[in-house]
Design a protein around this motif. Structure first.
Motif, short mmCIF file in Angstrom:
data_model
loop_
_atom_site.label_atom_id
_atom_site.label_comp_id
_atom_site.label_asym_id
_atom_site.label_seq_id
_atom_site.Cartn_x
_atom_site.Cartn_y
_atom_site.Cartn_z
N GLU A 1 -32.84 -8.19 -21.16
CA GLU A 1 -31.88 -7.40 -20.28
C GLU A 1 -31.25 -8.19 -18.97
OE1 GLU A 1 -30.37 -4.43 -20.60
OE2 GLU A 1 -31.58 -3.58 -22.14
N GLN A 2 -31.86 -9.41 -18.76
CA GLN A 2 -31.37 -10.05 -17.78
C GLN A 2 -30.09 -11.01 -18.07
OE1 GLN A 2 -34.44 -12.02 -15.34
NE2 GLN A 2 -36.05 -10.83 -16.71
N SER A 3 -29.93 -10.88 -19.52
CA SER A 3 -28.72 -11.65 -19.84
C SER A 3 -27.49 -11.50 -19.29
CB SER A 3 -28.62 -11.37 -21.43
OG SER A 3 -29.55 -11.68 -22.11
N ASP A 4 -26.51 -12.38 -19.47
CA ASP A 4 -25.21 -12.29 -18.72
C ASP A 4 -24.34 -11.00 -19.47
OD1 ASP A 4 -25.58 -14.51 -17.12
OD2 ASP A 4 -25.55 -15.86 -19.02
N ILE A 5 -24.42 -11.19 -20.89
CA ILE A 5 -23.69 -10.16 -21.44
C ILE A 5 -24.56 -9.25 -22.37
CG2 ILE A 5 -21.90 -9.61 -23.46
CD1 ILE A 5 -20.47 -12.08 -22.06
N VAL A 6 -24.61 -8.04 -22.53
CA VAL A 6 -25.22 -7.19 -23.49
C VAL A 6 -24.21 -6.60 -24.66
CG1 VAL A 6 -27.08 -5.13 -23.66
CG2 VAL A 6 -27.28 -6.78 -21.57
N ILE A 7 -24.71 -6.88 -25.73
CA ILE A 7 -23.96 -5.96 -26.85
C ILE A 7 -24.99 -5.36 -27.59
CG2 ILE A 7 -22.62 -6.58 -29.04
CD1 ILE A 7 -21.33 -7.71 -26.55
N VAL A 8 -24.47 -4.09 -27.74
CA VAL A 8 -25.43 -3.00 -28.48
C VAL A 8 -24.88 -3.08 -30.11
CG1 VAL A 8 -26.20 -0.66 -28.74
CG2 VAL A 8 -25.75 -1.59 -26.65
N THR A 9 -25.94 -3.48 -30.91
CA THR A 9 -25.45 -4.02 -32.30
C THR A 9 -25.88 -2.99 -33.45
OG1 THR A 9 -27.59 -4.89 -32.85
CG2 THR A 9 -25.94 -6.22 -31.54
N ASP A 10 -26.58 -1.71 -32.99
CA ASP A 10 -27.26 -0.90 -34.10
C ASP A 10 -26.28 -0.72 -35.06
OD1 ASP A 10 -29.25 -0.82 -32.53
OD2 ASP A 10 -29.53 1.35 -32.14
N GLN A 11 -25.05 -0.14 -34.89
CA GLN A 11 -24.14 0.19 -35.85
C GLN A 11 -22.98 -0.76 -36.25
OE1 GLN A 11 -25.07 3.18 -37.66
NE2 GLN A 11 -26.74 3.05 -35.87
N LEU A 12 -23.19 -1.71 -35.84
CA LEU A 12 -22.12 -2.81 -36.07
C LEU A 12 -22.31 -3.90 -37.23
CD1 LEU A 12 -21.17 -3.56 -31.97
CD2 LEU A 12 -20.33 -1.78 -33.72
#
Length: 172
Positions: free
Chosen positions: A142-153
């Motif tokens: 979670e300390q990343s610069d960008i978070v992409i939620v990937t579950d349904q992608l």
């Protein structure tokens, strides 16, 4: 362009997304685990068996530092960010992107035979133990610069979201 580092738990899609993203950005992809295997002349499974996790983490840290910090996409191992110095190094030298995937989705991917056989921890750990590891690592990711939620992608949709975020942040 600074290097893009993809992080996330095993099975989140770092390798497939990294390959596709590198094509779209027209930069080379680098896989940290493959770099370790090449440098050591052993598979990850063999390193874990013969030398243990601590040795592997040391090799992984070295590999991250030997890869380019410009014009590349680097796919890290799932545990790379647990070492604070790795996360700091990646953030100082590029953009860290977390491919956030829920545990149920990850578990269903990881239970495929080809996945189980290439991931040492899955051969010796229960679902509960893997979920505990997932929970322990989540705060690091979670300390990343960008978070992409990937579950349904799909891989392509994840890449499109990453490119949108990079564009939004004027990084490219």
């Amino acid at each position: 362009m600074n290097t893009i580092y993809l992080v996330g738990f095993m099975g989140c899609g770092k390798t497939s997304v990294g390959r596709e993203l590198s094509k779209r950005l027209e930069v080379p992809p680098y896989d940290v685990d493959s770099t370790v295997e090449k440098d050591r002349g052993l598979t990850i499974k063999e390193i874990f068996k013969n030398e243990g996790e601590e040795a592997f983490r040391n090799y992984e840290s070295l590999a991250i530092r030997q890869l380019p910090v410009q014009h590349a996409v680097v796919m890290t191992g799932g545990g790379a960010v647990v070492r604070e110095e790795n996360l700091t190094y990646m953030k100082n030298n590029g953009i860290v992107i977390y491919l956030k995937t829920s545990f149920p989705v990850l578990w269903s991917r990881l239970m495929k035979e080809e996945e189980r056989n290439k991931r040492p921890i899955l051969l010796t750990s229960s679902k509960e133990e893997v979920q505990k590891l997932f929970n322990e690592r989540s705060s690091h990711y979670e300390q990343s610069d960008i978070v992409i939620v990937t579950d349904q992608l799909t891989t392509e949709e994840v890449c499109a979201q990453i490119l949108d975020e990079l564009s939004r942040l004027n990084i490219r």
